[in-house]
Design an enzyme around this catalytic site. Sequence first.
Site, PDB file in Angstrom:
ATOM      1  N   HIS A 133      15.457  56.331  48.313  1.00  9.04           N
ATOM      2  CA  HIS A 133      15.206  55.052  48.991  1.00  9.04           C
ATOM      3  C   HIS A 133      13.882  55.113  49.740  1.00  9.04           C
ATOM      4  O   HIS A 133      13.550  56.135  50.348  1.00  9.04           O
ATOM      5  CB  HIS A 133      16.341  54.742  49.969  1.00  9.04           C
ATOM      6  CG  HIS A 133      16.217  53.394  50.613  1.00  9.04           C
ATOM      7  ND1 HIS A 133      16.474  52.227  49.931  1.00  9.04           N
ATOM      8  CD2 HIS A 133      15.846  53.032  51.868  1.00  9.04           C
ATOM      9  CE1 HIS A 133      16.272  51.199  50.743  1.00  9.04           C
ATOM     10  NE2 HIS A 133      15.893  51.654  51.923  1.00  9.04           N
ATOM     11  N   GLU A 139      43.688  34.691  45.636  1.00  8.04           N
ATOM     12  CA  GLU A 139      45.007  34.550  45.012  1.00  8.04           C
ATOM     13  C   GLU A 139      44.933  34.358  43.502  1.00  8.04           C
ATOM     14  O   GLU A 139      45.942  34.503  42.811  1.00  8.04           O
ATOM     15  CB  GLU A 139      45.769  33.394  45.653  1.00  8.04           C
ATOM     16  CG  GLU A 139      46.141  33.636  47.103  1.00  8.04           C
ATOM     17  CD  GLU A 139      47.590  33.322  47.397  1.00  8.04           C
ATOM     18  OE1 GLU A 139      48.352  33.101  46.451  1.00  8.04           O
ATOM     19  OE2 GLU A 139      47.945  33.311  48.581  1.00  8.04           O
ATOM     20  N   ARG A 162      45.758  43.542  47.527  1.00  6.04           N
ATOM     21  CA  ARG A 162      44.719  42.589  47.143  1.00  6.04           C
ATOM     22  C   ARG A 162      43.407  43.112  47.702  1.00  6.04           C
ATOM     23  O   ARG A 162      43.036  42.834  48.840  1.00  6.04           O
ATOM     24  CB  ARG A 162      45.041  41.198  47.683  1.00  6.04           C
ATOM     25  CG  ARG A 162      44.181  40.083  47.112  1.00  6.04           C
ATOM     26  CD  ARG A 162      44.571  38.740  47.693  1.00  6.04           C
ATOM     27  NE  ARG A 162      45.896  38.334  47.239  1.00  6.04           N
ATOM     28  CZ  ARG A 162      46.692  37.544  47.934  1.00  6.04           C
ATOM     29  NH1 ARG A 162      46.318  37.110  49.122  1.00  6.04           N
ATOM     30  NH2 ARG A 162      47.873  37.192  47.450  1.00  6.04           N
TER      31      ARG A 162
END
Length: 662
Positions: free
Chosen positions: A106, A436, A620
């Site tokens: 970097h 969802e 989730r």
Amino acid sequence: MTSKAVVFAYHDIGCTGIEALLNAGYEIAAVFTHADDPRENTFYASVARLCAERGIPLHAPEDVNHPLWLERIRQLRPDFLFSFYYRRLLGAELLACAARGAYNLHGSLLPRYRGRAPANWVLVNGETQTGVTLHRMIERADAGPILAQQAVAIDPEDTALSLHGKLRKAAGALLRDSLPLLALGVLPEVEQDESQASHFGRRTPADGLLDWHRPARQLYDLVRAVTQPYPGAFCQVGEQKLIVWSAEVVAGNHGREPGSVLSCDPLRIACGEDSLVLRFGQRGERGLYLAGTQLATELGLVEGARLRGAACSPQRRTRVLILGVNGFIGNHLSERLLRDGRYEVHGMDIGSDAIERLKADPHFHFVEGDIGIHSEWLEYHVKKCDVILPLVAIATPIEYTRNPLRVFELDFEENLRIVRYCVKYGKRVVFPSTSEVYGMCQDPDFDEDRSNLVVGPINKQRWIYSVSKQLLDRVIWAYGQQGLRFTLFRPFNWMGPRLDRLDSARIGSSRAITQLILHLVEGTPIRLVDGGAQKRCFTDVDDGIEALARIIDNRDGRCDGQIVNIGNPDNEASIRQLGEELLRQFEAHPLRAQFPPFAGFREVESRSFYGDGYQDVAHRKPSIDNARRLLDWQPTIELRETIGKTLDFFLHEALREREAQA
């Protein structure tokens, strides 16, 4: 034994990295690069040419994280992956392909100046030192442990090009010393200090606009940061664009207004502090490279004339239409856009309690109304505005089983009408999909472009919300193939102040954390549905809104036609853990004495809580590679902090309710 590497490289520092690997005795099994963009000034050396000359297999796929490329890389069995100025983020699956680790070079002294264009940003900000860093890659961009660094001094006369040359030499020296030690496994790693981290996004040509109200030193730094081979700093002279390639600072501004021409020989411009001599520049994109004095003649400048810069260039604000502006996302987003200063917000909702603080802003326009009734107003404002966000939806689980047809009518049918208005008038739509839609997907991380969308049987009506949103996603995607500009974003459990209302929680129509807080406020047992084992990744609303604002900004059109998860995979917790942390902070809160004793946890079945049509999912968790790549975005706020400020908001709301009833 020779170490085998797969390399991701671009730019001449990419060439430097490849040469260093070969000199250190690494076997390079393949190199992945980018095809040159014909719109870009490619002043740097070619990785493709170097690989062709060295006989190294070369590829330039659009998506190196695609399963087909992942499998090909796995088959190479690399010991190491290296990224040298490669412009796309490598996903977790790709990083895992390397037996001994993946490493990135970097162009800054991490943890400072993470992100894009660090060499330009350090000059813009007037830094006197930068450098290069070799670090291990993790999922978060530029955040992994550091193996080696080399500092580079920035001289007052350095430009982006001269600094790039210094960084290239530093990179060569750092890799020369580090790569042999890395192959031997004796190069120690040091974790980055997150408290020192800073992050900067991609720069665009528009960022070169000169604001004469700023100090001359800052404008000088901007000029040298974006001078050739970059697009250059610029201002307006009447209707003509003046590009400034070289400048110098002169003390004093004679008390004149910023942007005033103090003299034409040399061409000297008053700034907010001191003044700037324009040494070299050109008129317009196709003009000749001229000295400042000749430029003044060519442009017809005289002493006392005014140049237009950022502060005095008239530019119409982008008009954003937010439907559901009083909702959780809508009110936070409006505040963020108005604070930015580049947007005019038009909103509609059936109430305004959460946006009262915004109504005094002259760039905020609110109408109380219902999208299902006020169709003429709606169509007119879609036609009038530039970006459309239809945030109106029923999004609480108990309503999916209690009122499935109402969910379909509002969440699908009414929103489809808005999408069709966007198609009709050629407007960009930023549409709120939902986490969802992934349903019962079994992937460990839900990926926008590869994960399957799995829902339950028809008799489980809780899926009406998920499939309504999914169908709209598919309709919007199809319209996109016909020219509709769109971005789909999928929030993952955003939380924060003004999430919803305690009154909503009293009738069961709220998010989980509001339900939990209501039990604490009223001294009733916290009900944990199915024991609260379900895991979610909770996202602070400030993090989420920042990502959404970047989608709306849409620099270089990078978000057009994209689907973006917005969530915090590091903030994963079960509902039980959420409740336990809430309880801990509640007991320590200064307002604790105002509320009843804790009544304990109580486990309940989902059927008794939500009704027969409910079905839950165990986890989730989002992949946020798209958000990192497209938005230069990384969530930073820990769950503990988010819980604290959400709890504090609702405790104060509870006391206000109590006072109003007294």
